[in-house]
Every structure is written in C-alpha cells, then in structure tokens.
Design an enzyme around this catalytic site. Structure first.
Site, PDB file in Angstrom:
ATOM      1  N   CYS A  95      -5.777   0.687   0.612  1.00 15.22           N
ATOM      2  CA  CYS A  95      -5.126  -0.051  -0.477  1.00 15.22           C
ATOM      3  C   CYS A  95      -6.109  -0.591  -1.504  1.00 15.22           C
ATOM      4  CB  CYS A  95      -4.274  -1.173   0.113  1.00 15.22           C
ATOM      5  SG  CYS A  95      -2.849  -0.517   1.015  1.00 15.22           S
ATOM      6  N   THR A 128     -12.482  -0.747  -0.500  1.00 15.44           N
ATOM      7  CA  THR A 128     -13.870  -0.453  -0.866  1.00 15.44           C
ATOM      8  C   THR A 128     -14.128  -0.792  -2.330  1.00 15.44           C
ATOM      9  OG1 THR A 128     -13.530   1.433   0.594  1.00 15.44           O
ATOM     10  CG2 THR A 128     -15.642   1.312  -0.536  1.00 15.44           C
ATOM     11  N   HIS A 145      -8.874  -5.437   8.258  1.00 13.55           N
ATOM     12  CA  HIS A 145      -7.530  -4.847   8.132  1.00 13.55           C
ATOM     13  C   HIS A 145      -6.565  -5.539   9.099  1.00 13.55           C
ATOM     14  CE1 HIS A 145      -8.952  -1.712   5.574  1.00 13.55           C
ATOM     15  NE2 HIS A 145      -9.468  -0.934   6.493  1.00 13.55           N
ATOM     16  N   ARG A 161      -1.149  -2.172  -2.025  1.00 17.94           N
ATOM     17  CA  ARG A 161      -0.941  -0.929  -2.791  1.00 17.94           C
ATOM     18  C   ARG A 161       0.432  -0.397  -2.430  1.00 17.94           C
ATOM     19  NH1 ARG A 161      -4.801   4.537  -2.534  1.00 17.94           N
ATOM     20  NH2 ARG A 161      -4.199   5.319  -4.584  1.00 17.94           N
ATOM     21  N   SER A 211      -2.960   8.568   0.722  1.00 21.74           N
ATOM     22  CA  SER A 211      -4.386   8.282   0.857  1.00 21.74           C
ATOM     23  C   SER A 211      -4.767   8.185   2.343  1.00 21.74           C
ATOM     24  CB  SER A 211      -4.702   6.973   0.135  1.00 21.74           C
ATOM     25  OG  SER A 211      -6.075   6.716   0.145  1.00 21.74           O
ATOM     26  N   TYR A 245      -3.491  -3.026  -6.118  1.00 19.63           N
ATOM     27  CA  TYR A 245      -4.357  -1.917  -6.534  1.00 19.63           C
ATOM     28  C   TYR A 245      -3.921  -1.437  -7.915  1.00 19.63           C
ATOM     29  CZ  TYR A 245      -6.176   2.923  -6.468  1.00 19.63           C
ATOM     30  OH  TYR A 245      -6.796   4.108  -6.777  1.00 19.63           O
ATOM     31  N   SER A 257     -18.187  -0.340 -11.115  1.00 18.45           N
ATOM     32  CA  SER A 257     -17.135  -0.172 -10.097  1.00 18.45           C
ATOM     33  C   SER A 257     -16.082   0.847 -10.540  1.00 18.45           C
ATOM     34  CB  SER A 257     -16.457  -1.519  -9.811  1.00 18.45           C
ATOM     35  OG  SER A 257     -15.727  -1.944 -10.944  1.00 18.45           O
ATOM     36  N   MET A 280     -18.159   5.165  -8.627  1.00 23.10           N
ATOM     37  CA  MET A 280     -18.020   5.028  -7.177  1.00 23.10           C
ATOM     38  C   MET A 280     -17.925   6.391  -6.507  1.00 23.10           C
ATOM     39  SD  MET A 280     -15.944   1.508  -6.576  1.00 23.10           S
ATOM     40  CE  MET A 280     -15.925   1.777  -4.818  1.00 23.10           C
TER      41      MET A 280
END
Ligand code: A3P
Length: 287
Positions: A46, A49, A98, A117, A125, A182, A221, A226
């Site tokens: 979601c 990172t 998590h 998300r 994902s 997100y 970012s 990334m």
C-alpha cells in the site's frame, strides 16, 4: 476450480511470509513502544517503501541513501527483525510494521503513520509481490486468479485487507495517528509531505520549509528514481519477475480483474466497511 495457494508460515492462525523468522514475529509483539517512536503502518503493498523512503529523506535534508546503505537498516520491519534490533536503534526510532491495530505495539505518545491503498490495486500488487519472492511464498507460477481467491478470503500474509484497514481507519482522527492514501500521494505528494512534517514536529517542519530540500525529497522519492535505486533496499528477484517498485499506478487492477472478481471484491468492500464512510475514500481516484 483448483486453486494454487502460496505457502505461508502459520503462526496461531496469523499467516506470515516463510522467509520471516517466527521468533521475529513473537518478539515484535512484545516490543514496548516508546513515547518518541514513529510507526509506519501499512497493509502490504500500500505504499510502505515509498513512505519509508520519504521519511528517510526528510531526516536527511532530501539527500539519497548512499550506495552502501540500506533503507531497512534505518527503518526496519519489526516483525522481520524482532524487538532487539529495534531496541538497538537510536531514538527517536522509525519502525515499519504490517501488524493489524490490535497487535501493534502502542504508546499514547508514539506516532502512527498509516498509508491505505484501494484494495483492487493492492491485490494486483500483492499478487506480483507473492509471485516474485519465491523463497517466501513458492508461488512463482501462480496466476492472478489463484491469488485473488486467497486475497478475497483473507488467506494471505498479514491477514485480511479489511481487518487491517477498518480498525486503523476508526482511529484516523486520533491525535497520534496520521492517515492518508497512496492515491493522494500519487496525485498530491507535496501536500502529503507537508502533512507528515506537521505531524512529526519541528525538525521535520524546518526541513521542508526550505523549498530546495522539499523539491529534493519529491524528486528523490519519485517512481523513476526509486525504480533505479530499489536494488539497494529490496532483495534481488529472478530476471523474469516484476521488480519491487513495479508500475506504481492507480487503476492497474483493470488489467487483471474479471467483472465477476470486481463484483465480488466490491461486495466484500461494502460488507466489511458498512457503517464506516470508507467507501468515499477512493471515490474519485481509483475507479
Ligand atoms: P505496484 O506493484 O502497483 O507497482 P509496498 O512498498 O507497500 O510493498 O508497496 C509497493 C507498491 O508501491 C508497488 O505498487 C510499487 O510499485 C509502489 N511504489 C513504490 N515506490 C513508488 C513511488 N515512488 N511512486 C509510486 N509508487 C511506488
């Protein structure tokens, strides 16, 4: 229909990736949260990172990690490393988790950043993630249809998506919780960075008051950056598997869901979030 299932570590009914030592999980649950702690809380896939890296950049005037450094060293995943590693971090600690609300180590003064998300893109994902980490899941040849059947009943690592989201959403207005999506990061990252800074206090506000630093954080970012740098903070994947920073889009689910799957997840969404106003969260962004 026979469904191929990913393999998990089943810890008293709570599923975990096989590569995570189970002692890490049991020890994480015993971690005593500190008043200065900052927890980054997400359901998998979601935007963890991405937010993790933004936090790091905010602490380092927007300068990227050097090639010898790993993001996970500075902001470790508590269920993976266990409480001792976290206790050895200098304070204030930034901790990735998590864990669902009821299992997350709690201190009334600690700060909790929650990134949500939409479940459709999360499922897609999560499917690619599960396929790609062969040692964690043994699911390299699993299909999206296989994974969907596990996701819809919550038989995936870290449990049911909605059981994670709903309790955290109910705490979204707590003084020590910052809740965002997100999708808002995708459409208005600057406002999210400003919100994070205001939530975390003076040092962070000072950092982003400098327009140059704020821009560096946004650029470093970015999805493009990334993607280039991801090898530093995620385990290497086999050549034929999607990379960890994959598409980074809103709406990729439309390339995977059948209309029946769309209907089933929509029904589950309505059922699990009834009485909340969660259905308005993605009204304009994910459909
Ligand atoms: P996709 O698989 O849809 O591309 P997590 O870090 O919680 O595991 O989330 C991973 C998801 O965040 C992946 O989504 C990944 O591509 C996306 N992501 C990572 N960095 C991103 C960035 N800078 N911008 C947008 N999306 C990003």
């Amino acid at each position: 229909m026979s469904v191929k299932k990913p393999s998990y570590y089943n810890h008293n009914g709570f599923l975990m990736p096989m590569g995570f030592p189970i002692e890490g999980f049991t020890s994480a649950l015993k971690y005593e949260a500190q008043s200065s702690d900052i927890f980054l809380v997400t359901y998998p896939k979601c935007g963890t990172t991405w937010t993790q890296y933004i936090l790091w950049l905010m602490q380092h005037q927007g300068e990227p990690l050097s090639s010898s450094e790993k993001l996970e060293t500075y902001i470790p995943h508590i269920e993976e490393v266990g409480k001792e590693t976290i206790e050895n971090l200098p304070k204030p600690r930034v901790i990735k988790t998590h864990l669902p609300y009821q299992l997350t180590p709690y201190h009334p003064q600690a700060k909790y950043i929650y990134v949500a998300r939409n479940p459709f893109d999360c499922a897609v994902s999560f499917y690619h993630h599960t396929r790609g980490f062969i040692k964690h899941y043994d699911f390299a040849d699993g299909t999206f249809d296989d994974f969907f059947e596990c996701f819809i009943i919550g038989e995936v690592d870290f449990g049911d998506y909605f059981d994670h989201l709903v309790p955290w959403y109910e705490h979204k207005n707590d003084k020590n919780v910052l809740f965002f999506t997100y999708e808002t990061m995708k459409t208005d990252l600057k406002s999210i960075i400003i919100k994070i800074a205001k939530f975390l206090g003076d040092n962070y506000i000072k950092c982003i008051e400098n327009e140059k630093i704020l821009n560096k954080i946004i650029i470093n970012s970015s999805l493009e950056n990334m993607k280039k740098e991801q090898q530093r903070w995620s385990s290497k994947r086999p050549e034929n598997m999607p990379s960890f920073v994959r598409k980074g889009e809103i709406g990729d689910w439309k390339n995977y869901f059948s209309s029946e799957q769309q209907q089933r997840l929509t029904e589950k969404f309505m059922m699990k979030t009834s009485g909340t106003n969660l259905e308005t969260l993605w009204l304009h962004q994910a459909s």
